[in-house]
Design a protein around this motif. Structure first.
Motif, PDB file in Angstrom:
ATOM      1  N   TYR A   1       0.842  -1.251   0.241  1.00 13.84           N
ATOM      2  CA  TYR A   1       0.108   0.117  -0.132  1.00 13.84           C
ATOM      3  C   TYR A   1       0.797   1.261  -0.087  1.00 13.84           C
ATOM      4  CZ  TYR A   1      -3.793  -3.181   1.635  1.00 13.84           C
ATOM      5  OH  TYR A   1      -4.423  -4.417   1.587  1.00 13.84           O
ATOM      6  N   GLN A   2       0.417   2.258  -0.671  1.00 13.50           N
ATOM      7  CA  GLN A   2       0.878   3.770  -0.602  1.00 13.50           C
ATOM      8  C   GLN A   2      -0.130   4.628  -0.948  1.00 13.50           C
ATOM      9  OE1 GLN A   2       2.417   5.667   0.648  1.00 13.50           O
ATOM     10  NE2 GLN A   2       4.572   5.846  -0.042  1.00 13.50           N
ATOM     11  N   ALA A   3       0.192   5.917  -0.336  1.00 16.61           N
ATOM     12  CA  ALA A   3      -1.047   6.819  -0.542  1.00 16.61           C
ATOM     13  C   ALA A   3      -0.530   8.101  -1.494  1.00 16.61           C
ATOM     14  CB  ALA A   3      -1.737   7.368   0.676  1.00 16.61           C
ATOM     15  N   TYR A   4      -1.169   8.665  -2.178  1.00 19.87           N
ATOM     16  CA  TYR A   4      -1.010   9.875  -2.986  1.00 19.87           C
ATOM     17  C   TYR A   4      -1.928  10.732  -3.280  1.00 19.87           C
ATOM     18  CZ  TYR A   4       2.795   6.277  -4.690  1.00 19.87           C
ATOM     19  OH  TYR A   4       3.677   5.213  -4.596  1.00 19.87           O
ATOM     20  N   ASN A   5      -1.696  11.830  -4.122  1.00 16.21           N
ATOM     21  CA  ASN A   5      -2.721  12.659  -4.301  1.00 16.21           C
ATOM     22  C   ASN A   5      -3.537  12.508  -5.187  1.00 16.21           C
ATOM     23  OD1 ASN A   5      -1.900  13.714  -6.620  1.00 16.21           O
ATOM     24  ND2 ASN A   5      -0.054  14.759  -5.761  1.00 16.21           N
ATOM     25  N   PRO A   6      -4.753  13.045  -5.500  1.00 22.75           N
ATOM     26  CA  PRO A   6      -5.856  12.580  -6.395  1.00 22.75           C
ATOM     27  C   PRO A   6      -5.353  12.343  -7.850  1.00 22.75           C
ATOM     28  CG  PRO A   6      -6.653  14.040  -4.906  1.00 22.75           C
ATOM     29  CD  PRO A   6      -5.266  13.914  -4.591  1.00 22.75           C
ATOM     30  N   THR A   7      -4.376  13.344  -8.189  1.00 26.97           N
ATOM     31  CA  THR A   7      -4.051  13.512  -9.600  1.00 26.97           C
ATOM     32  C   THR A   7      -2.941  12.295  -9.885  1.00 26.97           C
ATOM     33  OG1 THR A   7      -3.979  16.092  -9.643  1.00 26.97           O
ATOM     34  CG2 THR A   7      -2.699  14.886 -11.467  1.00 26.97           C
ATOM     35  N   ILE A   8      -2.077  11.951  -9.147  1.00 23.64           N
ATOM     36  CA  ILE A   8      -1.220  10.939  -9.268  1.00 23.64           C
ATOM     37  C   ILE A   8      -2.086   9.490  -9.220  1.00 23.64           C
ATOM     38  CG2 ILE A   8       0.544   9.530  -8.071  1.00 23.64           C
ATOM     39  CD1 ILE A   8       1.887  12.100  -7.356  1.00 23.64           C
ATOM     40  N   ALA A   9      -2.896   9.358  -8.041  1.00 24.72           N
ATOM     41  CA  ALA A   9      -3.750   8.105  -8.074  1.00 24.72           C
ATOM     42  C   ALA A   9      -4.619   7.833  -9.221  1.00 24.72           C
ATOM     43  CB  ALA A   9      -4.666   8.177  -6.765  1.00 24.72           C
TER      44      ALA A   9
END
Length: 224
Positions: A32-40
């Motif tokens: 798992y990793q979390a990103y901003n909406p644009t990247i995701a």
């Protein structure tokens, strides 16, 4: 004469202090990793993590097999706009084991640190952080995080990813249920599909176990 009551000794955890637990099948493992909406959004649409120009291959990125630790780090996706979309990244077992084999722990065995002269570490980094449950309570054992550095290793890591799924809604629904039902059990959350069935991912190579410090005595680590 008054006496100070003795505190009961804590009950040892049946789970080893350093152990990898993850969602996996016969061929793949989920990280798992979390990103901003644009990247995701770009990553899910194209199934390429670096599809957005906002994704920087020059920066260290930390991946985690623990769903609970990802929830803790991102605040169930609410903590930071740059971590507001949680992605599940699936790779093959062999690639995951390669990452582990190249890793060096950020907090090293004191003997190793002395032998290496305290030099700074480069390459893939390994951290063992206090594990959490899905209600964010700290547990008595550790969870692994893998730091992927920028450059050539990052490019290799990007090529390992065979599936990308946005699991943000699952994290937020989990938070909603926990807030609304404080007494809900983990088993109930699993039945709702909000908590994955994580199992022990065995690392049998003794050299790799040594590199990861998996068999060091509890707490026998040294801060950089």
């Amino acid at each position: 004469m008054s006496t100070t009551p003795t505190q009961p000794e804590p009950t040892p955890s049946p789970i080893p202090y350093k152990q990898i637990r993850a969602l996996f099948d016969s061929q793949t493992i989920t990280l798992y990793q979390a990103y901003n909406p644009t990247i995701a959004t770009a990553a899910v649409t194209t199934q390429k993590l670096n599809a957005s120009p906002l994704f920087k291959t020059t920066r260290m990125t930390w991946i985690k097999p623990s769903w609970a630790w990802m929830l803790y780090r991102s605040g169930y996706s609410h903590k930071d706009p740059n971590q507001s979309r949680i992605l599940a990244l699936r790779i093959n077992h062999s690639d995951f084991l390669w990452l582990l084999s190249q890793g060096v722990v950020s907090h090293r065995n004191p003997a190793d640190k002395e032998r290496e002269g305290g030099k700074r570490l480069t390459g893939i980094r390994i951290q063992w952080d206090p594990e959490r449950d899905v209600k964010m309570e700290k547990l008595g054992y550790r969870s692994i995080q893998i730091g992927i550095p920028g450059g050539e290793i990052c490019e290799k890591w990007l090529g390992m990813i065979i599936r990308i799924e946005d699991v943000t809604d699952k994290a937020r629904e989990l938070k909603r249920v926990i807030d609304g039902r404080p007494g809900v059990t983990v088993e109930e959350l699993k039945e709702m599909g909000l908590v994955p069935e994580e199992r022990v991912f065995e690392v049998e190579d003794e050299e790799v176990r040594g590199r990861l410090g998996m068999d060091w005595p509890d707490g026998d680590i040294s801060t950089e």
